[in-house]
Write a protein that holds these residues in place. Structure first.
Motif, PDB file in Angstrom:
ATOM      1  N   ALA A   1       0.839  -1.202   0.000  1.00 20.46           N
ATOM      2  CA  ALA A   1       0.000   0.000   0.000  1.00 20.46           C
ATOM      3  C   ALA A   1       0.872   1.249   0.000  1.00 20.46           C
ATOM      4  N   GLY A   2       1.958   1.217   0.775  1.00 23.36           N
ATOM      5  CA  GLY A   2       2.883   2.342   0.783  1.00 23.36           C
ATOM      6  C   GLY A   2       3.551   2.541  -0.562  1.00 23.36           C
ATOM      7  N   ALA A   3       3.873   1.441  -1.253  1.00 20.25           N
ATOM      8  CA  ALA A   3       4.497   1.528  -2.572  1.00 20.25           C
ATOM      9  C   ALA A   3       3.564   2.153  -3.605  1.00 20.25           C
ATOM     10  N   LEU A   4       2.265   2.126  -3.328  1.00 15.17           N
ATOM     11  CA  LEU A   4       1.289   2.766  -4.216  1.00 15.17           C
ATOM     12  C   LEU A   4       1.228   4.273  -4.007  1.00 15.17           C
ATOM     13  N   GLY A   5       2.003   4.754  -3.034  1.00 16.88           N
ATOM     14  CA  GLY A   5       2.002   6.182  -2.741  1.00 16.88           C
ATOM     15  C   GLY A   5       1.044   6.579  -1.649  1.00 16.88           C
TER      16      GLY A   5
ATOM     17  N   LEU B   1     -10.444  -8.134   0.925  1.00 16.84           N
ATOM     18  CA  LEU B   1      -9.821  -8.533  -0.330  1.00 16.84           C
ATOM     19  C   LEU B   1      -8.705  -9.530  -0.083  1.00 16.84           C
ATOM     20  N   PRO B   2      -8.385 -10.352  -1.084  1.00 16.30           N
ATOM     21  CA  PRO B   2      -7.288 -11.308  -0.946  1.00 16.30           C
ATOM     22  C   PRO B   2      -5.941 -10.600  -0.809  1.00 16.30           C
ATOM     23  N   ALA B   3      -5.061 -11.143   0.043  1.00 20.92           N
ATOM     24  CA  ALA B   3      -3.771 -10.483   0.298  1.00 20.92           C
ATOM     25  C   ALA B   3      -2.621 -11.471   0.369  1.00 20.92           C
ATOM     26  N   GLY B   4      -2.745 -12.611  -0.291  1.00 21.02           N
ATOM     27  CA  GLY B   4      -1.621 -13.533  -0.338  1.00 21.02           C
ATOM     28  C   GLY B   4      -1.899 -14.847   0.357  1.00 21.02           C
ATOM     29  N   PHE B   5      -0.858 -15.693   0.383  1.00 20.24           N
ATOM     30  CA  PHE B   5      -1.009 -17.048   0.897  1.00 20.24           C
ATOM     31  C   PHE B   5       0.072 -17.389   1.904  1.00 20.24           C
TER      32      PHE B   5
ATOM     33  N   GLY C   1     -12.550   1.192  -4.608  1.00 22.66           N
ATOM     34  CA  GLY C   1     -11.443   1.627  -5.453  1.00 22.66           C
ATOM     35  C   GLY C   1     -10.097   1.284  -4.847  1.00 22.66           C
ATOM     36  N   TYR C   2      -9.957   1.534  -3.549  1.00 24.17           N
ATOM     37  CA  TYR C   2      -8.721   1.149  -2.868  1.00 24.17           C
ATOM     38  C   TYR C   2      -8.508  -0.369  -2.979  1.00 24.17           C
ATOM     39  N   ALA C   3      -9.579  -1.124  -2.726  1.00 22.68           N
ATOM     40  CA  ALA C   3      -9.475  -2.584  -2.733  1.00 22.68           C
ATOM     41  C   ALA C   3      -9.077  -3.096  -4.109  1.00 22.68           C
ATOM     42  N   SER C   4      -9.657  -2.536  -5.160  1.00 21.01           N
ATOM     43  CA  SER C   4      -9.334  -2.967  -6.507  1.00 21.01           C
ATOM     44  C   SER C   4      -7.860  -2.734  -6.818  1.00 21.01           C
ATOM     45  N   THR C   5      -7.355  -1.577  -6.419  1.00 22.19           N
ATOM     46  CA  THR C   5      -5.959  -1.237  -6.690  1.00 22.19           C
ATOM     47  C   THR C   5      -5.007  -2.140  -5.913  1.00 22.19           C
TER      48      THR C   5
ATOM     49  N   LEU D   1      -1.183  -6.777  -5.077  1.00 24.07           N
ATOM     50  CA  LEU D   1      -0.749  -7.908  -4.269  1.00 24.07           C
ATOM     51  C   LEU D   1      -0.692  -9.211  -5.066  1.00 24.07           C
ATOM     52  N   GLY D   2      -1.484  -9.290  -6.132  1.00 26.62           N
ATOM     53  CA  GLY D   2      -1.387 -10.417  -7.049  1.00 26.62           C
ATOM     54  C   GLY D   2      -1.885 -11.743  -6.529  1.00 26.62           C
ATOM     55  N   ALA D   3      -2.802 -11.723  -5.560  1.00 19.43           N
ATOM     56  CA  ALA D   3      -3.292 -12.977  -4.985  1.00 19.43           C
ATOM     57  C   ALA D   3      -4.357 -13.638  -5.837  1.00 19.43           C
TER      58      ALA D   3
END
Length: 588
Positions: free
Chosen positions: A272-276, A403-407, A430-434, A439-441
């Motif tokens: 999330a931080g990397a998204l600015g 939202l999914p956040a990995g495994f 909108g935040y969740a979609s981004t 995260l690519g889960a």
């Protein structure tokens, strides 16, 4: 060809390419028939009935041919509603409002899904119809109470589903099955025709493979309904496009010993931080204390109120754990209930102070995931753990989307949740979609990447020109910052403005337009804030300050600080300094 991921846009494209709704529905019934977890459904729409609906659907409708399922505490005309209690079952005379709305959009209902009995639980094991399992490992819980609804989407048996959410039942199952779970603002979707759990807190929730799909369904399902006493007219509360997110301080990160979950939460924050987006740590204590009260005090009496008559004559029909929880409410008095209402209200002030530090929260959806055996061994303790980061949300009238956040290393999914003010659903989506994409889960058991995206709507803003103590770094700038204002630009006024130091104590700046004067312009800043906060800002301005129209060097015109004419008498012309900041610097 049936899409790999049952997303709404993908289904529309498949239909445009030649797939028929009848072929899709027939294929999905084949999947349901062969799906190994037989605890997912309590009842199915007969195949031929669903195929008839598919053959006759009007493809111009917004959700034409989109297959869905509903939790079996939601009425469907002509079908039994059990709430996972066979002795309670009745045949619904009419559709719940939300089902009627979806039927009108062309969506095709396939069946009714399993749940924790009377929606009492977050784990999915409290049903005489069996315990649906996580699509990733049959030894583990599916989450609840909307267990079957989540599994149906994650397993590719339906494109979306309806659940309900009182304490997290529309979010925890999403985390256990790697899908999106939208818990809308209370009253945004009508609960008329839904068996209540806690009527004042209940929400109809949406499970889908993407935030975009969840919002597509929400737009079709929402709306005021006079049949629901808690229904509200939908509105939009927009949050910043680049938000400041409240996250758990390290000392508050309780994952019940699940180190993999802790690691995945930290990685979600980093992404999330990397998204600015900015991160700010919050004190979770008041939110945790509110969450505890939902099951640990007199609020549980509302669950008894929902089924009081049936419980009085059929206590033996309840699942033992559900009976223990609902029956336990009998020891509370009305005075106890009011005492807990007062406790929540007292905690609300501290909680809102923490929420005021950020635009939205980014929390773990659930701290851990348990095996079915572990859940049955300690049903109350582990259920409380599952609700650690969800139970407070409806008590504070907030919106949320999971939202999914990995495994984890053992292949089990982990999820996070955005939580924000009531009616901020669209921005949160909108935040969740981004973040979901970043995260690519993926989604569901196949972990396919959703192609549908949803952009947070830009917030409605009002600009204001400031020329004095509200400039960046100056003594009153905090008033703008506290109201969530953002700096748009540093510029100058048109040439025909003068600046004065008013004869006040202490001196205040006065900006005045002077027709015919040809100067160099006065240094100003343009800030933007929401219409509501602009109103608050203007209402607090002391005389002789006022808001007028200020023309900038580029010719644009904005609301801005101007001075009432009477206050210029005896004022010192400081136009030559070029601005208030330079003038104040000259004094020191």
């Amino acid at each position: 060809m049936i899409p790999d991921l049952l997303e709404i846009p993908a289904l529309r494209a498949a239909y445009a390419a030649g797939l028929t709704p009848e072929a899709l529905i027939n294929a999905l019934y084949d999947r349901i028939d062969t799906y190994p977890d037989k605890a997912v459904f309590i009842s199915l729409v007969p195949r031929e009935e669903a195929l008839a609906a598919a053959r006759s659907v009007d493809l111009s409708l917004p959700l034409a041919g989109v297959p869905y399922v509903v939790k079996d505490n939601i009425d469907v005309a002509g079908m039994p509603t059990t709430a996972a209690c066979p002795d309670f079952a009745y045949t619904a005379a009419r559709d719940a409002t939300v089902v009627a709305k979806l039927r009108a959009t062309g969506a095709i209902l396939l069946g009714k899904t399993n749940l924790d009995q009377f929606a009492t639980g977050l784990n999915g094991t409290r049903s005489p119809y069996g315990a649906p399992r996580s699509v990733f490992n049959a030894d583990y819980i599916s989450g609840g109470s909307s267990s079957g609804s989540a599994v149906a989407v994650a397993a590719g048996l339906a494109a979306f589903s309806l659940g309900t959410d009182t304490a997290g039942s529309g979010r925890v199952p999403a985390a256990c099955n790697n899908i999106v779970g939208l818990k809308p603002s209370i009253g945004r979707i009508s609960a008329a025709g839904v068996v209540p759990a806690c009527k004042s807190l209940d929400c109809v929730a949406i499970f889908a493979n993407s935030a975009a799909d969840a919002m597509d369904v929400l737009r079709m399902a929402e709306g005021y309904d006079e049949a629901d006493a808690y229904s509200r007219v939908p509105r939009e509360v927009a949050l910043p496009v680049a938000p400041k997110l409240g996250v758990l301080a390290v000392k508050d990160r309780d994952f019940a010993g699940d180190e993999q979950a802790a690691k995945l939460y930290a990685e979600a924050i980093a992404q999330a931080g990397a998204l600015g987006w900015a991160m700010v740590e919050i004190d979770y204590a008041p939110l945790r204390d509110i969450a505890t009260l939902l099951y640990g005090g007199a609020f549980v009496a509302e669950r008894l109120a929902a089924v009081r008559a049936f419980y009085a004559s059929h206590a033996e029909s309840f699942d033992p754990t559900v009976r223990h929880i609902i029956g336990g409410a009998e020891k509370f008095s009305a005075a106890d209930a009011f005492a807990d209402i007062y406790k929540v209200q007292a905690l609300r002030h501290a909680a809102l102070a923490e929420l005021g530090k950020c635009d939205a929260l980014l929390l773990p959806t659930a701290p851990a995931i348990f095996t079915v055996a572990e859940m049955l061994e300690q049903p109350v303790k582990h259920n409380s753990t599952l609700g650690l980061y969800t139970n407070f949300v409806n008590l504070l009238d907030l919106a949320a989307i999971a939202l999914p956040a990995g495994f984890r290393e053992n292949g089990l999914p982990f999820g996070v949740t955005f939580i924000g003010p009531a009616f901020s659903d669209a921005t949160l989506a909108g935040y969740a979609s981004t973040l979901h994409a970043a995260l690519g889960a993926g989604a569901g058991v196949n972990q396919a990447q959703p192609t549908a995206t949803y952009s947070a709507p830009a917030p409605e803003e009002v600009t204001v020109v400031v020329a004095g103590a509200h400039l960046s770094g100056m003594v009153l700038n905090h008033e703008l910052v506290h109201l969530g204002a953002r700096l748009v630009s540093s510029t100058t006024t048109a040439p025909d403005y003068k600046l004065y130091a008013l004869a006040t104590t202490p001196p205040k700046p006065g900006l005045a337009q002077t027709p015919g004067f040809a100067g160099s312009g006065i240094a100003v800043e343009v800030w933007a804030l929401s219409p509501e906060n602009f109103g608050r800002f203007v209402a607090a301005l002391p005389a002789p300050m006022g808001i007028g129209r200020v023309t900038l060097a580029d010719g644009s015109v904005h609301p801005g600080f101007l001075c009432e004419a009477y206050a210029l008498e005896g004022a010192t012309d400081i136009t030559g300094f070029g601005g208030w900041r330079a003038y104040r610097a000259s004094l020191s």
